[in-house]
Design a protein around this motif. Sequence first.
Motif, PDB file in Angstrom:
ATOM      1  N   HIS A 105       0.840  -1.205   0.000  1.00 33.87           N
ATOM      2  CA  HIS A 105       0.000   0.000   0.000  1.00 33.87           C
ATOM      3  C   HIS A 105       0.875   1.255   0.000  1.00 33.87           C
ATOM      4  CE1 HIS A 105      -3.430   2.616   1.087  1.00 33.87           C
ATOM      5  NE2 HIS A 105      -2.531   3.257   1.813  1.00 33.87           N
ATOM      6  N   LEU A 106       1.874   1.270   0.883  1.00 34.85           N
ATOM      7  CA  LEU A 106       2.759   2.438   0.962  1.00 34.85           C
ATOM      8  C   LEU A 106       3.480   2.669  -0.360  1.00 34.85           C
ATOM      9  CD1 LEU A 106       4.394   2.092   4.498  1.00 34.85           C
ATOM     10  CD2 LEU A 106       2.542   3.610   3.803  1.00 34.85           C
ATOM     11  N   LEU A 107       4.016   1.595  -0.930  1.00 39.35           N
ATOM     12  CA  LEU A 107       4.805   1.734  -2.153  1.00 39.35           C
ATOM     13  C   LEU A 107       3.951   2.090  -3.367  1.00 39.35           C
ATOM     14  CD1 LEU A 107       7.228  -1.261  -1.645  1.00 39.35           C
ATOM     15  CD2 LEU A 107       7.840   1.155  -1.642  1.00 39.35           C
ATOM     16  N   GLU A 108       2.780   1.443  -3.467  1.00 34.81           N
ATOM     17  CA  GLU A 108       1.956   1.658  -4.653  1.00 34.81           C
ATOM     18  C   GLU A 108       1.122   2.918  -4.583  1.00 34.81           C
ATOM     19  OE1 GLU A 108      -0.531  -1.679  -5.980  1.00 34.81           O
ATOM     20  OE2 GLU A 108       0.755  -2.957  -4.768  1.00 34.81           O
ATOM     21  N   GLY A 136       2.823   9.720   1.996  1.00 41.02           N
ATOM     22  CA  GLY A 136       2.438   9.367   3.360  1.00 41.02           C
ATOM     23  C   GLY A 136       3.522   8.528   4.021  1.00 41.02           C
ATOM     24  N   ALA A 137       4.134   7.642   3.244  1.00 44.40           N
ATOM     25  CA  ALA A 137       5.182   6.781   3.778  1.00 44.40           C
ATOM     26  C   ALA A 137       6.388   7.610   4.202  1.00 44.40           C
ATOM     27  CB  ALA A 137       5.586   5.751   2.730  1.00 44.40           C
ATOM     28  N   SER A 155       0.540  10.225  11.422  1.00 44.06           N
ATOM     29  CA  SER A 155       1.165   9.688  10.220  1.00 44.06           C
ATOM     30  C   SER A 155       1.047   8.163  10.150  1.00 44.06           C
ATOM     31  CB  SER A 155       2.625  10.135  10.116  1.00 44.06           C
ATOM     32  OG  SER A 155       3.342   9.717  11.230  1.00 44.06           O
ATOM     33  N   LEU A 156       0.802   7.516  11.306  1.00 43.42           N
ATOM     34  CA  LEU A 156       0.590   6.060  11.275  1.00 43.42           C
ATOM     35  C   LEU A 156      -0.746   5.725  10.621  1.00 43.42           C
ATOM     36  CD1 LEU A 156       2.008   5.078  14.767  1.00 43.42           C
ATOM     37  CD2 LEU A 156       2.694   4.018  12.612  1.00 43.42           C
TER      38      LEU A 156
END
Lengths: 200, 200
Positions: A31-34, A39-40, B13-14
């Motif tokens: 999710h973070l990467l795509e 946000g990541a 941010s989490l």
Amino acid sequence: MNFSPLISQLIDSLKVLPGVGPKTAQRMALHLLERNPEGAKRLADSVELAIEKVGRCPRCRNLTEEELCGICRSSRRDASVLCVVESPSDVMAIEMSGGYSGRYFVLMGHLSPIDGIGPQDIGIDELEALLAEGEVKELILATNPTVEGEATAHYVAEKAKQYDVITSRIAHGVPLGGELEFVDGGTLTHAFSGRKVMNE
Amino acid sequence: MNFSPLISQLIDSLKVLPGVGPKTAQRMALHLLERNPEGAKRLADSVELAIEKVGRCPRCRNLTEEELCGICRSSRRDASVLCVVESPSDVMAIEMSGGYSGRYFVLMGHLSPIDGIGPQDIGIDELEALLAEGEVKELILATNPTVEGEATAHYVAEKAKQYDVITSRIAHGVPLGGELEFVDGGTLTHAFSGRKVMNE
């Protein structure tokens, strides 16, 4: 086949989060990467910053990056009442309820001889130093209603006897909105032994 | 009272993580700060590194930080079979099943005119370039059995007609170990229309 080394490492490190297993960690990583690299990035930065800066309030031991935490600093809090809790989340829960205006002392744990956690680890010396100042008139013990929490409360109450302070323990009983039918036996026993006269 | 600014920022941010709401984010933040600062540091580093380095494989569009992903690079994979999936998690799920030895093409989504996702966004041009090379003999469409996934599969199948390639769609039916009683109507209809003769 596996994910590439950096992705595997990311999945692995997400597992430090409570309640996150391999499957959830994988979903989070992808999710973070795509979907949310910004946000990541923010997440990485805040974790890094918080870990580096956040320490403990020297007075109440709560987590803060400030010299003295917001509650200890506030002149609107009643300095004569001190509530002893096990963790910062407990402070937050009590603050949310809105019914308490005193200060806190955060043990950051409870006595647990099996895990090698003794009085020094939960800041009993700091607590005694605070009581010795003489400003605190009532000490409310709000440790968890577990075996360790009870033992810790008794230990603190014993120590407090040397100081001119009223020590109390928060009430245990049937929670509001709870149906008797579904309340466990221990709680019911507490509720009966802690009953209050209504027609004084 | 609230948490100190840095802790609030960390909690906030989490929440970018999927399935993490305010309550879970708070629990995670306090866990990292109280119990596992080393793990938190590792987490921050891996997120940062992954976000910076991980890109897409130029051949199959899967996530990787390497010049060509592990599967595209491997000489042990059958280059004549190409499986089209929607996301990297699908690649992982198929790899886990262990029954497939061809290569993949990751669309990174599905056609969705409502969200403005058109053929360019899911890499149809790259897929056509790959098919034009002539090495691929079978194209297996393994997009999700959703409306968008089906539409995407049909679109890709239509495009593939120009190339000398057999196009197939993975079978839909009753999952192994599933009881008919609990299978939804759509799946049952698929299972019936896709029935196979047993006594040829």
